[in-house]
Design an enzyme around this catalytic site. Structure first.
Site, PDB file in Angstrom:
ATOM      1  N   ARG A 239       0.842  -1.062  -0.038  1.00  0.00           N
ATOM      2  CA  ARG A 239       0.221  -0.124   0.043  1.00  0.00           C
ATOM      3  C   ARG A 239       0.817   1.211   0.009  1.00  0.00           C
ATOM      4  O   ARG A 239       1.854   1.192   0.667  1.00  0.00           O
ATOM      5  CB  ARG A 239      -1.021  -0.011   1.176  1.00  0.00           C
ATOM      6  CG  ARG A 239      -1.920  -1.077   1.311  1.00  0.00           C
ATOM      7  CD  ARG A 239      -2.684  -1.268   0.184  1.00  0.00           C
ATOM      8  NE  ARG A 239      -3.630  -0.369   0.119  1.00  0.00           N
ATOM      9  CZ  ARG A 239      -4.527  -0.059  -0.854  1.00  0.00           C
ATOM     10  NH1 ARG A 239      -4.419  -0.900  -1.923  1.00  0.00           N
ATOM     11  NH2 ARG A 239      -5.487   0.997  -0.988  1.00  0.00           N
ATOM     12  N   HIS A 287       0.087   0.755 -10.030  1.00  0.00           N
ATOM     13  CA  HIS A 287      -0.762   0.102  -9.015  1.00  0.00           C
ATOM     14  C   HIS A 287      -1.656  -1.154  -9.771  1.00  0.00           C
ATOM     15  O   HIS A 287      -2.823  -1.094  -9.744  1.00  0.00           O
ATOM     16  CB  HIS A 287      -1.930   0.830  -8.234  1.00  0.00           C
ATOM     17  CG  HIS A 287      -2.230   0.285  -7.274  1.00  0.00           C
ATOM     18  ND1 HIS A 287      -2.762   1.109  -6.014  1.00  0.00           N
ATOM     19  CD2 HIS A 287      -2.429  -0.849  -6.665  1.00  0.00           C
ATOM     20  CE1 HIS A 287      -3.131   0.583  -4.904  1.00  0.00           C
ATOM     21  NE2 HIS A 287      -2.948  -0.804  -5.357  1.00  0.00           N
TER      22      HIS A 287
END
Length: 324
Positions: A239, A287
């Site tokens: 993350r 991502h």
């Protein structure tokens, strides 16, 4: 009973998602459950009393709380920090996106970039651009230690693949874990010893108050730089909030890091003026390390809803006290 009438009697399913795949999820859910059973926010509007299940990705805070008969929430991604930050999130099970497909995709990313470091691929790519034919000493995988932060389902899967390739693998987690063939460390007490062993650091941690900003300059300076890998390297497929972008740049400039592969960032998309875009020893990806196929995730949601409707407990639920 016709399929349509059965769908009307069943708990409705709310889809509240943003992003490029929102329309695809709507089509897949309607194909799987019937168009009359699936509601799409914000076209759905009120009332929301018929909603029994919510499939969400970065949904507006407060929306699940407006569904008084909600039984479960399905998070359409690995990270649930946005959802858990909802101050009025109902007290119903929140199901994480867990599937072998997701684990394999993230593990592919990890193995790819570990091997890019190990086989000196950035160096050879630079030599190719210059027309230089020169071989460099190549250590064996068994001489290199990869440290994995985060030993959940994905972390353990990646560790198994790296061990199969011959790497030494160590692991760290907030709480004690046992992983076959992996020396594990845990908590604040075990962090420094873990870092001192680690040449290639792989971060697969969730975003929680305890992990926010953990990948900072002070931590990166503790990685092993004199091992067979030829320096210390960072791979973050966890993350973005776990890392401090400016500290990664500083670590690269001072030599604490020899390179980094980053799939996640505190601000996404990564701002155009970020020096990470142009740094010669950084790989930036958008991502996508763990982009699970929506078709697979919808079938997993259907399996879990079937369990719930048979009175069985849901699997892979989030522990809200831990944030994952």
């Amino acid at each position: 009973m016709t399929r349509a009438s059965a769908a009307m009697q069943a708990d409705a399913i709310l889809l509240a998602a943003e992003g490029e795949q929102a329309e695809l999820y709507a089509r897949l859910l309607r194909a799987r459950f019937g168009a009359q059973r699936v509601r799409v926010w914000p076209q759905q509007g009120e009332p929301l009393s018929e909603i029994g299940y919510a499939c969400v990705w970065k949904a507006p805070h407060g929306l699940p709380a407006r569904c008084p008969n909600l039984k479960a929430i399905f998070n359409l991604g690995a990270g649930a920090d946005h959802l858990l930050a909802d101050p009025v999130l109902p007290d119903v099970p929140v199901v994480r996106a867990v599937h072998r497909d997701l684990s394999m995709r993230v593990s592919e990313y990890v193995v790819l970039h570990v091997l890019m470091v190990h086989r000196r691929q950035r160096l050879y790519a630079a030599q190719q651009r210059e027309g230089v034919w020169q071989a460099h000493a190549q250590p064996g995988a068994n001489e290199v230690t990869v440290g994995i932060m985060g030993l959940g389902y994905i972390g353990q899967h990646a560790a198994g693949l790296l061990r199969a390739l011959g790497f030494n693998v160590v692991g760290w987690s907030r709480t004690q874990k046992s992983v076959p063939g992996v020396e594990t460390f845990h908590g604040d007490a075990g962090l420094d010893a873990f870092l001192a062993r680690t040449e290639i650091l792989v971060c697969l941690l969730p975003a929680t108050p305890q992990t926010e900003g953990l990948l900072n300059l002070a931590l990166l300076r503790k990685l092993r730089r004199d091992g067979a890998a030829g320096g210390a390297f960072l791979i973050n497929a966890g993350r973005g909030r776990v890392q401090v972008d400016a500290d990664i740049v500083a670590a690269l400039e001072e030599g604490a890091l020899a390179g980094a592969a980053l799939d996640v960032f505190p601000v996404e998309p990564l701002p155009a003026d970020s020096p990470l875009w142009r740094h010669p020893r950084v790989t930036v990806t958008p991502h996508n390390a763990g982009d699970i196929a929506p078709e697979i995730l919808v079938e997993e949601i259907a399996r879990q809803i079937a369990r719930c409707e048979r009175g069985l407990p849901l699997e892979n639920t989030i522990d809200r006290t831990r944030g994952y």
